[in-house]
Every structure is written in structure tokens, then in C-alpha cells.
Scaffold this motif. Structure first.
Motif, short mmCIF file in Angstrom:
data_model
loop_
_atom_site.label_atom_id
_atom_site.label_comp_id
_atom_site.label_asym_id
_atom_site.label_seq_id
_atom_site.Cartn_x
_atom_site.Cartn_y
_atom_site.Cartn_z
N GLN A 37 -7.15 -11.95 -1.71
CA GLN A 37 -7.22 -10.90 -2.73
C GLN A 37 -8.05 -9.75 -2.20
O GLN A 37 -9.11 -9.95 -1.62
CB GLN A 37 -7.89 -11.45 -4.00
CG GLN A 37 -7.12 -12.57 -4.64
CD GLN A 37 -7.85 -13.13 -5.85
OE1 GLN A 37 -8.91 -12.66 -6.23
NE2 GLN A 37 -7.28 -14.16 -6.46
N ALA A 38 -7.58 -8.53 -2.43
CA ALA A 38 -8.32 -7.33 -2.06
C ALA A 38 -9.07 -6.82 -3.28
O ALA A 38 -8.51 -6.75 -4.37
CB ALA A 38 -7.37 -6.26 -1.55
N ILE A 39 -10.34 -6.48 -3.07
CA ILE A 39 -11.11 -5.91 -4.17
C ILE A 39 -11.45 -4.45 -3.91
O ILE A 39 -12.05 -3.79 -4.73
CB ILE A 39 -12.39 -6.72 -4.45
CG1 ILE A 39 -13.29 -6.75 -3.23
CG2 ILE A 39 -12.06 -8.11 -4.92
CD1 ILE A 39 -14.68 -7.26 -3.53
N THR A 40 -11.06 -3.96 -2.74
CA THR A 40 -11.22 -2.55 -2.41
C THR A 40 -9.92 -2.06 -1.78
O THR A 40 -9.03 -2.86 -1.49
CB THR A 40 -12.37 -2.32 -1.40
OG1 THR A 40 -12.06 -3.01 -0.19
CG2 THR A 40 -13.70 -2.81 -1.95
N ASP A 41 -9.82 -0.77 -1.57
CA ASP A 41 -8.65 -0.23 -0.89
C ASP A 41 -8.54 -0.82 0.50
O ASP A 41 -9.54 -0.99 1.19
CB ASP A 41 -8.74 1.29 -0.79
CG ASP A 41 -8.60 1.99 -2.13
OD1 ASP A 41 -8.05 1.36 -3.07
OD2 ASP A 41 -9.02 3.15 -2.25
N CYS A 42 -7.33 -1.16 0.88
CA CYS A 42 -7.11 -1.72 2.21
C CYS A 42 -5.66 -1.47 2.62
O CYS A 42 -4.84 -1.05 1.82
CB CYS A 42 -7.43 -3.21 2.24
SG CYS A 42 -6.42 -4.21 1.16
N THR A 43 -5.41 -1.73 3.88
CA THR A 43 -4.05 -1.63 4.39
C THR A 43 -3.52 -3.04 4.57
O THR A 43 -4.19 -3.89 5.17
CB THR A 43 -4.04 -0.89 5.75
OG1 THR A 43 -4.62 0.40 5.55
CG2 THR A 43 -2.63 -0.75 6.29
N VAL A 44 -2.34 -3.30 4.05
CA VAL A 44 -1.73 -4.63 4.13
C VAL A 44 -0.43 -4.51 4.90
O VAL A 44 0.41 -3.65 4.60
CB VAL A 44 -1.46 -5.21 2.72
CG1 VAL A 44 -0.75 -6.54 2.82
CG2 VAL A 44 -2.75 -5.32 1.93
N TYR A 45 -0.29 -5.38 5.88
CA TYR A 45 0.97 -5.46 6.63
C TYR A 45 1.59 -6.81 6.34
O TYR A 45 0.90 -7.83 6.36
CB TYR A 45 0.72 -5.34 8.14
CG TYR A 45 0.11 -4.02 8.54
CD1 TYR A 45 0.89 -2.90 8.71
CD2 TYR A 45 -1.26 -3.90 8.74
CE1 TYR A 45 0.34 -1.68 9.08
CE2 TYR A 45 -1.82 -2.70 9.11
CZ TYR A 45 -1.03 -1.59 9.28
OH TYR A 45 -1.58 -0.39 9.64
#
Length: 135
Positions: A37-45
Motif C-alpha cells: 500500500q502506498a501512503i504517499t505519492d509514488c510511481t508504480v510499474y
């Protein structure tokens, strides 16, 4: 991850510029035992096993990149395993050193879950640290 009683446990945190992957389920092409789970902005591939293997087999550099990614994930897991030989206070201090603002972003119960202790234990650790800092 979920235990047999349906209780969710935090098994890891990753921070800025760190690679995250459920490598075991990817390589075994099986069901994931964890949720990321992301709780901040991130880049997902997102890519398939087939596409990843095809990419890694492109040339020596992509093979090297695949090896480095696997080594990085192994090192992360190994360090997490070794962390449990430290006291909860040391684990908390190391986590806060790694990400000083985590306690402002993550609920106490999640930090406690990651440390393998109760939220009350984390509160006691925080109070002890504050008392040490004042003296």
C-alpha cells in the motif's frame, strides 16, 4: 500480511527511492501473501512475469539489473529478520532514524505492528526516549 485470525500485520516500510516488490510471488507466479500500500505519492510499474524475464534476457546490463534488484530485496528481508534480535526500543529508534517523520504519517498501531509490539509498548518507548532527552 494477514495471520490465521484475520489480523493484519505491517511487515515492512519502504521509503523514498526504495524498490518494493513481492518478489517471491512474482518469481513463483503464486498468490501474494502481502498487500503493498502506498501512503504517499509514488510511481508504480506493473509488468508480467513473462515481460520481466524477457526484459532481463535482453542483454548483460538488464541481467545485472535483475540480479541487483533481487540482491537488494534479499538484503532488505535479511536486515528485517536480524532486527528482531534487537529490543523493541532499538528497533523503534532505528526506524525513526530511517524515517524521522514516520510517526506523523503512520498511526501508532501500525508502527507497533511493524515492531511486533503493542501500541502501549510504543507509547512507553516514546516516553522513555523523551525522558532521556530531557536529562
Amino acid at each position: 500480511c494477514m495471520d490465521e485470525d484475520g489480523v493484519e500485520h505491517i511487515v515492512g516500510y519502504s521509503f523514498s527511492d526504495e524498490f518494493v516488490c513481492d518478489y517471491s510471488s512474482l518469481m513463483n507466479r503464486g498468490k501474494s501473501l502481502v498487500n503493498i500500500q502506498a501512503i504517499t505519492d509514488c510511481t508504480v510499474y506493473e509488468l508480467s512475469y513473462h515481460d520481466l524475464i524477457k526484459y532481463w534476457e535482453t542483454d548483460y546490463e538488464t541481467q545485472r539489473l535483475g540480479r541487483l534488484a533481487a540482491e537488494s530485496l534479499f538484503e532488505m528481508a535479511y536486515k528485517r529478520l536480524l532486527e528482531f534480535y534487537y529490543t523493541p526500543e532499538i528497533r523503534y529508534l532505528r526506524l525513526m532514524k530511517r524515517c524521522p517523520n514516520l510517526k506523523e504519517v503512520i498511526p501508532l498501531k501500525n508502527i507497533a505492528s511493524f515492531l511486533g509490539v503493542t501500541p502501549e509498548t510504543v507509547s512507553h518507548i516514546r516516553k522513555k526516549i523523551l525522558l532521556k532527552a530531557k536529562s
